[in-house]
Design an enzyme around this catalytic site. Structure first.
Site, PDB file in Angstrom:
ATOM      1  N   SER A 121      -5.320   3.825  -5.026  1.00  0.00           N
ATOM      2  CA  SER A 121      -6.779   3.536  -5.677  1.00  0.00           C
ATOM      3  C   SER A 121      -7.021   5.097  -6.046  1.00  0.00           C
ATOM      4  O   SER A 121      -8.215   4.986  -6.740  1.00  0.00           O
ATOM      5  CB  SER A 121      -7.741   3.011  -4.556  1.00  0.00           C
ATOM      6  OG  SER A 121      -7.114   2.211  -3.789  1.00  0.00           O
ATOM      7  N   HIS A 142      -3.354  -1.678 -10.046  1.00  0.00           N
ATOM      8  CA  HIS A 142      -4.416  -1.675  -9.069  1.00  0.00           C
ATOM      9  C   HIS A 142      -5.155  -2.806  -9.100  1.00  0.00           C
ATOM     10  O   HIS A 142      -5.807  -3.189  -9.635  1.00  0.00           O
ATOM     11  CB  HIS A 142      -5.270  -0.576  -9.444  1.00  0.00           C
ATOM     12  CG  HIS A 142      -6.218  -0.130  -8.286  1.00  0.00           C
ATOM     13  ND1 HIS A 142      -7.671  -0.099  -8.363  1.00  0.00           N
ATOM     14  CD2 HIS A 142      -6.150   0.122  -6.860  1.00  0.00           C
ATOM     15  CE1 HIS A 142      -8.492   0.142  -7.509  1.00  0.00           C
ATOM     16  NE2 HIS A 142      -7.605  -0.009  -6.454  1.00  0.00           N
ATOM     17  N   GLU A 154      -6.403  -2.989 -12.763  1.00  0.00           N
ATOM     18  CA  GLU A 154      -6.348  -1.980 -13.388  1.00  0.00           C
ATOM     19  C   GLU A 154      -4.806  -1.589 -13.654  1.00  0.00           C
ATOM     20  O   GLU A 154      -4.153  -1.123 -12.866  1.00  0.00           O
ATOM     21  CB  GLU A 154      -7.375  -0.829 -12.910  1.00  0.00           C
ATOM     22  CG  GLU A 154      -8.778  -0.974 -12.944  1.00  0.00           C
ATOM     23  CD  GLU A 154      -9.437   0.113 -12.059  1.00  0.00           C
ATOM     24  OE1 GLU A 154     -10.810   0.407 -12.563  1.00  0.00           O
ATOM     25  OE2 GLU A 154      -9.033   0.563 -10.711  1.00  0.00           O
ATOM     26  N   ASN A 192     -13.203   2.221  -8.498  1.00  0.00           N
ATOM     27  CA  ASN A 192     -13.418   3.141  -7.723  1.00  0.00           C
ATOM     28  C   ASN A 192     -14.246   4.319  -7.988  1.00  0.00           C
ATOM     29  O   ASN A 192     -15.071   4.737  -7.176  1.00  0.00           O
ATOM     30  CB  ASN A 192     -12.046   3.556  -6.802  1.00  0.00           C
ATOM     31  CG  ASN A 192     -11.734   2.136  -6.170  1.00  0.00           C
ATOM     32  OD1 ASN A 192     -12.256   1.203  -5.906  1.00  0.00           O
ATOM     33  ND2 ASN A 192     -10.528   2.072  -5.696  1.00  0.00           N
TER      34      ASN A 192
HETATM   35  N1  LIG Z   1      -8.023  -1.685   1.007  1.00  0.00           N
HETATM   36  C1  LIG Z   1      -8.670  -1.910  -0.086  1.00  0.00           C
HETATM   37  O1  LIG Z   1      -9.612  -2.446  -0.647  1.00  0.00           O
HETATM   38  C2  LIG Z   1      -7.679  -1.233  -1.525  1.00  0.00           C
HETATM   39  C3  LIG Z   1      -7.724  -2.099  -2.807  1.00  0.00           C
HETATM   40  C4  LIG Z   1      -7.072  -1.619  -3.754  1.00  0.00           C
HETATM   41  C5  LIG Z   1      -6.039  -0.760  -3.463  1.00  0.00           C
HETATM   42  N2  LIG Z   1      -5.883  -0.073  -2.445  1.00  0.00           N
HETATM   43  C6  LIG Z   1      -4.602   0.810  -1.877  1.00  0.00           C
HETATM   44  O2  LIG Z   1      -3.686  -0.019  -1.692  1.00  0.00           O
HETATM   45  C7  LIG Z   1      -2.701   0.807  -0.918  1.00  0.00           C
HETATM   46  C8  LIG Z   1      -2.718   0.075   0.533  1.00  0.00           C
HETATM   47  O3  LIG Z   1      -4.080  -0.008   1.215  1.00  0.00           O
HETATM   48  P1  LIG Z   1      -4.320  -0.987   2.269  1.00  0.00           P
HETATM   49  O4  LIG Z   1      -5.845  -0.907   2.620  1.00  0.00           O
HETATM   50  O5  LIG Z   1      -3.522  -2.213   2.355  1.00  0.00           O
HETATM   51  O6  LIG Z   1      -3.750  -0.397   3.790  1.00  0.00           O
HETATM   52  P2  LIG Z   1      -3.386  -0.892   5.173  1.00  0.00           P
HETATM   53  O7  LIG Z   1      -3.532   0.285   6.012  1.00  0.00           O
HETATM   54  O8  LIG Z   1      -4.112  -2.032   5.413  1.00  0.00           O
HETATM   55  O9  LIG Z   1      -1.992  -1.363   5.017  1.00  0.00           O
HETATM   56  C9  LIG Z   1      -0.906  -0.506   4.728  1.00  0.00           C
HETATM   57  C10 LIG Z   1       0.554  -1.330   5.301  1.00  0.00           C
HETATM   58  O10 LIG Z   1       1.711  -0.338   4.882  1.00  0.00           O
HETATM   59  C11 LIG Z   1       2.709  -0.250   5.978  1.00  0.00           C
HETATM   60  N3  LIG Z   1       3.405   0.799   5.819  1.00  0.00           N
HETATM   61  C12 LIG Z   1       3.310   2.175   6.234  1.00  0.00           C
HETATM   62  N4  LIG Z   1       4.371   2.741   6.079  1.00  0.00           N
HETATM   63  C13 LIG Z   1       5.374   2.097   5.465  1.00  0.00           C
HETATM   64  C14 LIG Z   1       6.561   2.153   4.944  1.00  0.00           C
HETATM   65  N5  LIG Z   1       7.104   3.403   5.066  1.00  0.00           N
HETATM   66  N6  LIG Z   1       7.159   1.038   4.326  1.00  0.00           N
HETATM   67  C15 LIG Z   1       6.860  -0.158   4.625  1.00  0.00           C
HETATM   68  N7  LIG Z   1       5.494  -0.120   4.871  1.00  0.00           N
HETATM   69  C16 LIG Z   1       4.603   0.822   5.329  1.00  0.00           C
HETATM   70  C17 LIG Z   1       1.675  -0.307   7.157  1.00  0.00           C
HETATM   71  O11 LIG Z   1       2.270  -0.740   8.304  1.00  0.00           O
HETATM   72  C18 LIG Z   1       0.359  -1.265   6.809  1.00  0.00           C
HETATM   73  O12 LIG Z   1       0.795  -2.553   6.999  1.00  0.00           O
HETATM   74  C19 LIG Z   1      -3.581   2.072  -0.815  1.00  0.00           C
HETATM   75  O13 LIG Z   1      -2.830   2.820  -1.733  1.00  0.00           O
HETATM   76  C20 LIG Z   1      -4.942   1.699  -1.221  1.00  0.00           C
HETATM   77  O14 LIG Z   1      -5.561   2.910  -1.380  1.00  0.00           O
HETATM   78  C21 LIG Z   1      -6.794  -0.483  -1.121  1.00  0.00           C
END
Ligand SMILES: NC(=O)c1ccc[n+]([C@@H]2O[C@H](COP(=O)([O-])OP(=O)(O)OC[C@H]3O[C@@H](n4cnc5c(N)ncnc54)[C@H](O)[C@@H]3O)[C@@H](O)[C@H]2O)c1
Length: 596
Positions: A121, A142, A154, A192
């Site tokens: 993000s 994204h 995005e 964002n």
């Molecule tokens: N939360 C949101 O609203 C949102 C929206 C768009 C983008 N994002 C982006 O998406 C990405 C993930 O965010 P999230 O909110 O889903 O995080 P999250 O913490 O909910 O999930 C991350 C997952 O990755 C797994 N993980 C960690 N290390 C790993 C590895 N080495 N191999 C495989 N899996 C692994 C974890 O176990 C976890 O389940 C981030 O870059 C975030 O910025 C988040």
């Protein structure tokens, strides 16, 4: 010919990853879904089945389609399983070193022609890409939360992403039923960059006890039509993720103080209050991962208790003024059964206001929302006057005269002489300090702000502004009155912009700055906020409706009061106003409205 994607990989099955898996599988694409451990795989699988089961229950997905969808997903532990996919979308936590490590590993494991995408993000896609030997095949895709629902994607190209990779990914987004905006690699991209300053500001309001979580969220939902309030959205995003995004945007985005994470966020993350995913964040949820909010120790007791707080009984209401707001407010009170005395500056004005109220009530009758008898009763409750002395025995006065401090102060000084003791004196000002008005009287404890939104008969929100001198009885009375009017009253402190404008206008101003910097177009920015965040209008659509002059005036007030450098009005906004491009009302603002 665009490249065919028959099999894709998703790394990380958390909040975003599990949703992204669903998007691909729903559209007939095989997915290898990878997590770090067997337990994490099970969590991801549970999220996917929970989401698809809900879609079936809501009748949005046939059972057979759900089964087919699930059969397309191959859950695996470890990146090695991704050797033959055409594209990988990485969705692991927002840490640069972790993402770089994963990309280096993906580069080793995946076939040479595979595209490697990150769902980051806020991190630099470029910095992630250089961890591989194929930065030209690395791109940002994204998705928005929840990925299966939000239409926007995005697509982020770096200076080295090859044009055919961008085109292939754009075609893929279309196949997924998404709308894409393609942009360069800048912290926070479009949505964002515009969203997180607002979210952080909302948290700071909560941290400073400026308003309660319920009131902040209700204000933005009801005042701006947003699908959810900022604190509920923080819970949905995840506070750990939100913290990382803010922190990166602060460091990458020119150290704008508004992106420096509010200390409370870090404290909550440390305490394990991550939002929905951990079952508790700003709100408490039925269980981890559940969207259902359950009451906790901060949940306000139901209204009705308001009277117990010493709310005064209100039967007779005076409304001073003859403009749009006064006219709407007269109608609102009369319809709710209050006896109303309207005071204007002359019989002619009174006749005009009376006519407007009648027309509006008649419209209600035509639309079947009001019976003729109720219309007549409402009109029968209003007395039209041009004499302020007629307010001697009302219980509440609502002032809605011109937005000039000297005029309002003089009016309140007169009301102080005329009105009986115990009257509540309310101002509808949207930008002046309520305390200035209160101090024009000898009874500042009885003075409160009642900020109605336009059009008053329709908008469900009223901001109840308490000054440092407002008594708890006065606030309780204001709350009870709002409830009796069928409005949601939110209580806040006496600061420029109250809740809604203070959170809304800096965001609009930021959108203008983004346009000014030529990062994107007005159309793409509007799209991004509507489709990525579910906003009813994009920032430029809204600015043209509100009026650029009005928006600039509000933004100037905020800047002057809070001295926040990031609140300085965008030069482009100033120039447009100077040029007479004021929005719809002048035929041209950010867009030309003359031929629409
Ligand atoms: N939360 C949101 O609203 C949102 C929206 C768009 C983008 N994002 C982006 O998406 C990405 C993930 O965010 P999230 O909110 O889903 O995080 P999250 O913490 O909910 O999930 C991350 C997952 O990755 C797994 N993980 C960690 N290390 C790993 C590895 N080495 N191999 C495989 N899996 C692994 C974890 O176990 C976890 O389940 C981030 O870059 C975030 O910025 C988040």
């Amino acid at each position: 010919m665009a490249r065919e994607f028959t099999s894709v990989g998703v790394v990380g099955l958390g909040t975003m990853g599990a949703g992204i898996v669903e998007v691909f599988a729903r559209n007939g694409i095989d997915v290898v879904a990878v997590e770090i451990s067997a337990a994490a795989v099970e969590r991801g699988r549970a999220t996917l089945t929970g989401s698809t089961d809900r879609a079936v229950a809501k009748g949005k997905l046939a059972e057979a389609d759900r089964d087919a969808l699930l059969s397309r997903v191959d859950f695996q532990v470890g990146l090695d399983a991704l050797h033959s996919v055409d594209l990988v979308v990485e969705a692991v936590p927002e840490h640069l070193d972790l993402k770089q490590r994963i990309f280096a590993e993906l580069d080793r494991v995946c076939k040479p022609e595979a595209i490697l995408a990150t769902n980051t993000s806020s991190l630099s896609v470029t910095e992630i890409s250089v961890a591989t030997t194929r930065p030209n095949q690395v791109i940002g895709i994204h998705f928005f939360n929840p990925a299966p629902v939000m239409k926007l994607v995005e697509v982020v190209r770096t200076v080295v992403t090859s044009a055919d990779v961008v085109a292939d990914v754009e075609a893929l987004c279309e196949r997924l039923g998404k709308v894409d905006v393609t942009i360069n690699d800048r912290a926070g991209f479009i949505a964002n960059a515009l969203l997180f300053g607002y979210l952080n500001h909302a948290v700071s309001m909560f941290e400073a006890r400026y308003a309660t979580r319920e009131d902040i969220d209700a204000a933005m939902k009801l005042g701006c039509g947003l699908p959810m309030g900022p604190l509920a959205l923080m819970d949905l995003i995840g506070l750990d993720t939100a913290y990382e995004i803010l922190d990166t945007m602060y460091r990458r985005g020119g150290r704008d103080r508004r992106h420096a994470p509010v200390p409370l966020i870090k404290q909550m993350v440390t305490a394990g209050l991550l939002g929905r995913k951990s079952g508790r964040g700003f709100y408490t949820y039925e269980r981890p991962g559940s969207p259902k909010v359950v009451p906790d120790e901060h949940t306000p007791v139901a209204t009705g208790a308001a009277l117990a707080d010493g709310a005064r009984a209100i039967a007779k209401v005076g409304v001073v003024g003859s403009g749009t707001m006064a006219t709407g407010i007269i109608e609102v009170f009369a319809k709710a059964g209050y006896e109303v005395i309207s005071v204007t500056r002359g019989a002619e004005k009174s006749a005009k206001v009376c006519e407007t109220v009648k027309t509006s009530l008649n419209k209600g009758v035509v639309r079947g929302k009001l019976s003729e008898a109720d219309r007549d009763a409402a009109l029968g409750r209003v007395t039209w006057s041009a004499t302020l002395e007629h307010l001697a025995d009302v219980d509440l006065v609502v002032e809605a005269v011109v937005e000039e401090l000297s005029v309002k102060k003089a009016l309140f000084a007169s009301l102080d002489e005329i009105c009986k003791p115990g009257v509540v004196l309310a101002t509808t000002t949207s930008s002046l300090p309520v305390i200035d008005v209160a101090m024009a009287t000898q009874r500042p404890a009885d003075v409160v702000g009642l900020h109605f939104f336009n059009p008053a008969p329709i908008m469900p929100l009223v901001e109840i502004v308490q000054t440092i001198r407002t008594s708890t009885e006065t606030t309780a009375t204001a709350r009870a009155v709002c409830a009796a009017l069928g409005k949601t009253g939110v209580v806040c402190g006496d600061r420029s912009g109250f809740i809604v404008n203070a959170l809304l206008f800096p965001y609009l101003n930021d959108a203008v700055k983004m346009l000014e910097a030529s990062y994107s177009t007005a159309d793409d920015i509007d799209h991004a906020m509507k489709l990525g965040c579910g906003y009813p209008m994009g920032p430029f659509e809204l600015l043209d409706v509100v009026g650029l002059d009005v928006s600039l005036a509000i933004q100037r007030e905020l800047y002057l009061e809070l001295r926040e450098p990031g609140f300085a009005p965008a030069p482009l906004l100033e120039h447009l106003v100077t040029a007479g491009y004021l929005g719809r009302k002048s035929g041209r603002g950010f867009r030309d409205h003359t031929n629409r």
